[in-house]
Design a protein around this motif. Structure first.
Motif, PDB file in Angstrom:
ATOM      1  N   LEU A  57      -0.815  35.785  44.406  1.00 51.86           N
ATOM      2  CA  LEU A  57       0.345  34.981  43.897  1.00 51.86           C
ATOM      3  C   LEU A  57      -0.036  34.061  42.803  1.00 51.86           C
ATOM      4  N   VAL A  58      -1.419  33.218  42.750  1.00 50.83           N
ATOM      5  CA  VAL A  58      -2.304  32.717  41.995  1.00 50.83           C
ATOM      6  C   VAL A  58      -2.318  33.995  41.155  1.00 50.83           C
ATOM      7  N   CYS A  59      -2.852  35.346  40.919  1.00 48.69           N
ATOM      8  CA  CYS A  59      -3.558  35.696  40.365  1.00 48.69           C
ATOM      9  C   CYS A  59      -3.023  36.388  39.426  1.00 48.69           C
ATOM     10  N   ALA A  60      -1.594  36.320  39.564  1.00 49.16           N
ATOM     11  CA  ALA A  60      -0.243  37.401  39.286  1.00 49.16           C
ATOM     12  C   ALA A  60       0.252  36.158  38.263  1.00 49.16           C
ATOM     13  N   VAL A  61       0.349  34.571  38.529  1.00 50.06           N
ATOM     14  CA  VAL A  61       0.420  33.850  36.363  1.00 50.06           C
ATOM     15  C   VAL A  61      -0.119  33.893  35.605  1.00 50.06           C
ATOM     16  N   ALA A  62      -1.781  34.632  35.955  1.00 49.76           N
ATOM     17  CA  ALA A  62      -2.493  34.701  34.725  1.00 49.76           C
ATOM     18  C   ALA A  62      -2.663  35.214  33.835  1.00 49.76           C
ATOM     19  N   PRO A  63      -2.633  34.874  32.001  1.00 47.19           N
ATOM     20  CA  PRO A  63      -1.558  35.270  31.222  1.00 47.19           C
ATOM     21  C   PRO A  63      -3.040  36.470  31.021  1.00 47.19           C
ATOM     22  N   GLY A  64      -2.311  37.603  30.676  1.00 49.21           N
ATOM     23  CA  GLY A  64      -2.546  38.963  30.070  1.00 49.21           C
ATOM     24  C   GLY A  64      -1.788  40.019  29.188  1.00 49.21           C
ATOM     25  N   PRO A  65      -2.150  40.901  28.844  1.00 45.62           N
ATOM     26  CA  PRO A  65      -1.267  42.180  28.156  1.00 45.62           C
ATOM     27  C   PRO A  65      -0.393  43.260  28.988  1.00 45.62           C
ATOM     28  N   GLY A  66      -0.917  42.928  30.072  1.00 36.47           N
ATOM     29  CA  GLY A  66      -0.766  44.485  31.085  1.00 36.47           C
ATOM     30  C   GLY A  66       0.364  43.957  31.874  1.00 36.47           C
ATOM     31  N   ARG A  67       0.599  44.068  33.537  1.00 38.77           N
ATOM     32  CA  ARG A  67       2.188  44.208  33.944  1.00 38.77           C
ATOM     33  C   ARG A  67       2.540  42.923  34.045  1.00 38.77           C
ATOM     34  N   LEU A  88     -15.803  29.008  31.557  1.00 32.77           N
ATOM     35  CA  LEU A  88     -14.496  29.708  32.239  1.00 32.77           C
ATOM     36  C   LEU A  88     -13.330  29.219  32.286  1.00 32.77           C
ATOM     37  N   ILE A  89     -12.944  28.360  31.742  1.00 34.05           N
ATOM     38  CA  ILE A  89     -11.745  27.509  31.148  1.00 34.05           C
ATOM     39  C   ILE A  89     -11.097  28.674  30.548  1.00 34.05           C
ATOM     40  N   ARG A  90     -12.010  28.889  29.132  1.00 29.96           N
ATOM     41  CA  ARG A  90     -12.043  29.799  27.519  1.00 29.96           C
ATOM     42  C   ARG A  90     -11.640  30.496  28.050  1.00 29.96           C
ATOM     43  N   ARG A  91     -11.735  31.411  29.542  1.00 33.08           N
ATOM     44  CA  ARG A  91     -11.506  32.862  29.733  1.00 33.08           C
ATOM     45  C   ARG A  91     -10.399  32.482  30.105  1.00 33.08           C
ATOM     46  N   ALA A  95      -8.302  33.780  32.167  1.00 36.48           N
ATOM     47  CA  ALA A  95      -7.690  34.996  33.671  1.00 36.48           C
ATOM     48  C   ALA A  95      -7.980  34.188  33.963  1.00 36.48           C
ATOM     49  N   GLY A  96      -9.490  33.568  33.536  1.00 31.36           N
ATOM     50  CA  GLY A  96      -9.583  32.698  35.450  1.00 31.36           C
ATOM     51  C   GLY A  96      -9.272  31.532  35.685  1.00 31.36           C
ATOM     52  N   VAL A  97      -8.655  30.641  34.635  1.00 31.21           N
ATOM     53  CA  VAL A  97      -7.911  29.219  34.875  1.00 31.21           C
ATOM     54  C   VAL A  97      -7.482  29.096  36.414  1.00 31.21           C
ATOM     55  N   PRO A  98      -6.341  30.393  36.858  1.00 33.69           N
ATOM     56  CA  PRO A  98      -5.162  30.265  37.948  1.00 33.69           C
ATOM     57  C   PRO A  98      -6.493  29.374  39.272  1.00 33.69           C
ATOM     58  N   LEU A  99      -8.213  30.205  39.364  1.00 30.80           N
ATOM     59  CA  LEU A  99      -8.282  30.616  40.260  1.00 30.80           C
ATOM     60  C   LEU A  99      -9.472  29.543  40.169  1.00 30.80           C
ATOM     61  N   LEU A 100      -9.427  28.972  39.017  1.00 33.69           N
ATOM     62  CA  LEU A 100     -10.277  27.418  39.169  1.00 33.69           C
ATOM     63  C   LEU A 100      -9.214  26.423  39.546  1.00 33.69           C
ATOM     64  N   VAL A 101      -8.063  26.496  39.619  1.00 36.99           N
ATOM     65  CA  VAL A 101      -6.741  25.417  39.818  1.00 36.99           C
ATOM     66  C   VAL A 101      -6.778  25.947  41.749  1.00 36.99           C
ATOM     67  N   LEU A 102      -7.065  26.668  41.485  1.00 39.97           N
ATOM     68  CA  LEU A 102      -6.812  27.119  43.573  1.00 39.97           C
ATOM     69  C   LEU A 102      -8.390  26.684  44.131  1.00 39.97           C
ATOM     70  N   ALA A 103      -9.176  26.555  43.661  1.00 38.92           N
ATOM     71  CA  ALA A 103     -10.151  26.386  43.882  1.00 38.92           C
ATOM     72  C   ALA A 103      -9.990  24.882  44.127  1.00 38.92           C
ATOM     73  N   VAL A 104      -9.636  23.850  42.967  1.00 37.94           N
ATOM     74  CA  VAL A 104      -9.711  22.217  42.899  1.00 37.94           C
ATOM     75  C   VAL A 104      -8.553  22.322  45.205  1.00 37.94           C
ATOM     76  N   ALA A 105      -7.191  22.572  44.134  1.00 34.39           N
ATOM     77  CA  ALA A 105      -6.039  22.673  45.629  1.00 34.39           C
ATOM     78  C   ALA A 105      -6.882  22.863  47.319  1.00 34.39           C
ATOM     79  N   ALA A 106      -7.940  23.766  47.053  1.00 34.12           N
ATOM     80  CA  ALA A 106      -8.236  24.707  48.367  1.00 34.12           C
ATOM     81  C   ALA A 106      -9.739  23.391  49.062  1.00 34.12           C
TER      82      ALA A 106
END
Length: 572
Positions: free
Chosen positions: A185-195, A291-294, A296-307
């Motif tokens: 669910l965290v990765c689902a909110v990542a930016p991207g031009p796909g689905r 990683l912040i500049r990429r 798509a990886g920012v949601p996983l960084l935020v999740l790591a802080v929350a974890a």
């Protein structure tokens, strides 16, 4: 290599028997394995899967193979995730990501605690992240007009299949599924031009729900279980713990801090834990800016802080009170009380940041040198993870009396009461650490267990009310008729102190088996729960098939494109 360095002792003959890890030659589809007893269904579909597999392969091999697979998948998945999000990190960055994913205190502590199936879910986390992020990214389409739309549909189908498979694999236990669903669910909110985000979130929730059917259905139709006694002792006993020289937050940031001080590698029991934590966080911190500049990886960084921060808050006074209130209101959520296990959610983000460190330092340091230093530093600060956490995680052999006693009971299956009353045992042949009683996972018959645990001199009550009543009858000297009326078919006394006024069927220095003759009917809901497990298995198989089909078609299409781009005769 890292996975084998950790699990090498398990390649030998024998059975994993360490604290919560119990493997036996054979398991059966008892009501307990199906989650249809008074205990909460915390080991579904794990127990059913092992029962199915042990019908054709020794159960000890099954458990050891799954454990090794989980740790291997963690490293491989982290490397694949780094390759997808940080292609410029190259192989050096992938090596750093794999090292962080495998060589950390979380893996060591969960190995020592015996949480082999949780480590399978842990190993699936980077694959879940990669699968959802692949859906969010632009699919690779072939340029031919007639098959372009078909390729788009095929890619989406294969991508959805990957999400289905990895969530189902992580769903070997409820905790593993909850971890994987959170990552999805965290990765689902990542930016991207796909689905779209909505599509990815719906697919993730649907896949998580079907994978959870085994324990959701069992919870709905079981005979009924409650929170038992006051949950305060249980919540505080399972809270995350500060390591020497570190606060609880610091220990969790270093991927350590398990509640059980006896399930901690020696290197984390001194001030050296501070050095190890600083080294790991330094490697991660170096790569965070890249990683912040990429994005798509920012949601996983935020999740790591929350974890890291949320389990630390759960270990405070208000946090403990909140967790206790939640469990009292919804007993089935007792799975959340072990706060440190949620730190697994930080692993994908940590692994990516470690890979990004190679990119950060590349202008000044060669990538290979950076990777070598980072990997060596991470390994050197947790040296005792090697060889089964210093030889503590190793297979053992059951005495022959256990097989003989099991054969006696399996010839006439009926509910079994066991003495002594504790759920945990200490066997001289199994090492110094306590272990869960193996009988409930070995016998074809139901074994009455209370689920009570003794932690730090306190008793954490389980849900086995009937088992507790039967044990009280045994300790009070109940006769055969009374025990039979309570539905007891057999009594097993583990150890040599056996002196009950009951007919002896088998006696050895290890075990004594008494025949009582009582019985109790099986749950009428077995078919429904087995059907739910069938859905989980189908999701696993369909997801794997879709991934395999997509990979084969993709390779074939790439080969056709390469052939079409080659100059033909006369073109030169």
């Amino acid at each position: 290599m890292l996975a084998l360095a950790v699990t090498a002792p398990l390649l030998g003959p024998g059975y994993l028997l360490l604290r919560d890890a119990v493997s036996t030659p054979r398991s059966y589809l008892t009501d307990a394995a199906l989650g249809l007893t008074q205990a909460a269904p915390r080991a579904l579909p794990q127990d059913v899967a092992v029962a199915w597999a042990s019908a054709v392969l020794d159960g000890g091999v099954v458990v050891k193979a799954l454990l090794i697979l989980g740790i291997w998948l963690a490293g491989w998945g982290a490397a694949r995730l780094a390759a997808a999000l940080l292609p410029d990190a190259g192989l050096p960055g992938q090596c750093v990501a794999a090292t962080i994913a495998i060589w950390n205190p979380y893996v060591a502590e969960r190995l020592l605690q015996g949480h082999w199936s949780l480590l399978v879910g842990y190993g699936a986390l980077p694959w879940v992240a990669g699968s959802v992020l692949a859906l969010r990214s632009a699919p690779k389409l072939h340029s031919t007009r007639e098959d372009g739309e078909f390729r788009r549909v095929e890619y989406s189908f294969g991508g959805v299949g990957a999400v289905l498979f990895w969530l189902a694999l992580a769903g070997l236990t409820p905790t593993g599924l909850m971890l994987a669903a959170t990552v999805a669910l965290v990765c689902a909110v990542a930016p991207g031009p796909g689905r779209s985000r909505r599509f990815c979130a719906v697919v993730s929730l649907a896949a998580a729900t079907t994978a959870a059917l085994p324990w959701l259905v069992a919870s709905a139709v079981a005979d009924g279980w409650s929170s038992g006694a006051d949950q305060g002792p249980a919540v505080s006993a399972f809270a995350a713990r500060a390591e020497p020289g570190l606060s609880t937050l610091g220990s969790l940031a270093g991927l350590g801090g398990i509640w059980n001080v006896d399930a901690v590698p020696a290197s984390r029991t001194s001030l050296f834990a501070v050095v190890a934590t600083v080294v790991l966080l330094a490697v991660v911190a170096i790569g965070v800016p890249v990683l912040i500049r990429r994005r798509a990886g920012v949601p996983l960084l935020v999740l790591a802080v929350a974890a890291v921060t949320v389990p630390a808050l759960m270990a405070t006074g208000p946090g403990l009170a909140a967790v206790e209130a939640v469990i009292e209101a919804v007993p089935g959520l007792g799975v959340v009380r072990d706060g440190q296990k949620w730190v697994a959610l930080a692993m994908p983000g940590y692994a990516l940041a470690g890979a990004a460190a190679v990119v950060t330092l590349r202008p000044r340091v060669p990538a290979v040198a950076t990777a070598a230093v980072c990997c060596a530093a991470v390994i050197a600060t947790l040296p005792d993870l090697a060889w089964g956490v210093g030889g503590k995680v190793r297979p053992v052999q059951y005495p022959s009396a256990w097989r003989e006693a099991a054969a006696v009971i399996d010839a006439a299956p009926a509910p079994v009461a066991v003495l002594p009353v504790d759920s945990m045992r200490r066997f001289a042949w199994a090492g110094t650490a306590p272990v869960l009683d193996p009988l409930p996972r070995w016998l074809r018959a139901e074994v009455l267990t209370t689920g009570d645990l003794s932690i730090g001199g306190r008793t954490v009550p389980g849900e086995g009310v009937h088992a507790r009543e039967v044990q009280a009858m045994l300790l009070a000297g109940a006769d055969r008729d009374q025990l039979a009326a309570a539905g007891v078919g057999w009594v097993v006394v583990e150890g040599s102190d056996a002196n009950l006024a009951l007919p002896v069927t088998f006696r050895d220095t290890e075990l004594t088996v008494y025949r009582v003759g009582g019985d109790s009917p099986s749950s009428p809901h077995r078919g429904m729960v087995l059907a739910a497990h069938g859905v989980w298995l189908a999701q696993l198989v369909v997801g794997l098939g879709a991934m395999t089909l997509r990979r084969r078609r993709s390779r074939g299409a790439d080969a056709r494109d390469e052939h079409a781009q080659r100059p033909q005769r006369g073109d030169e």
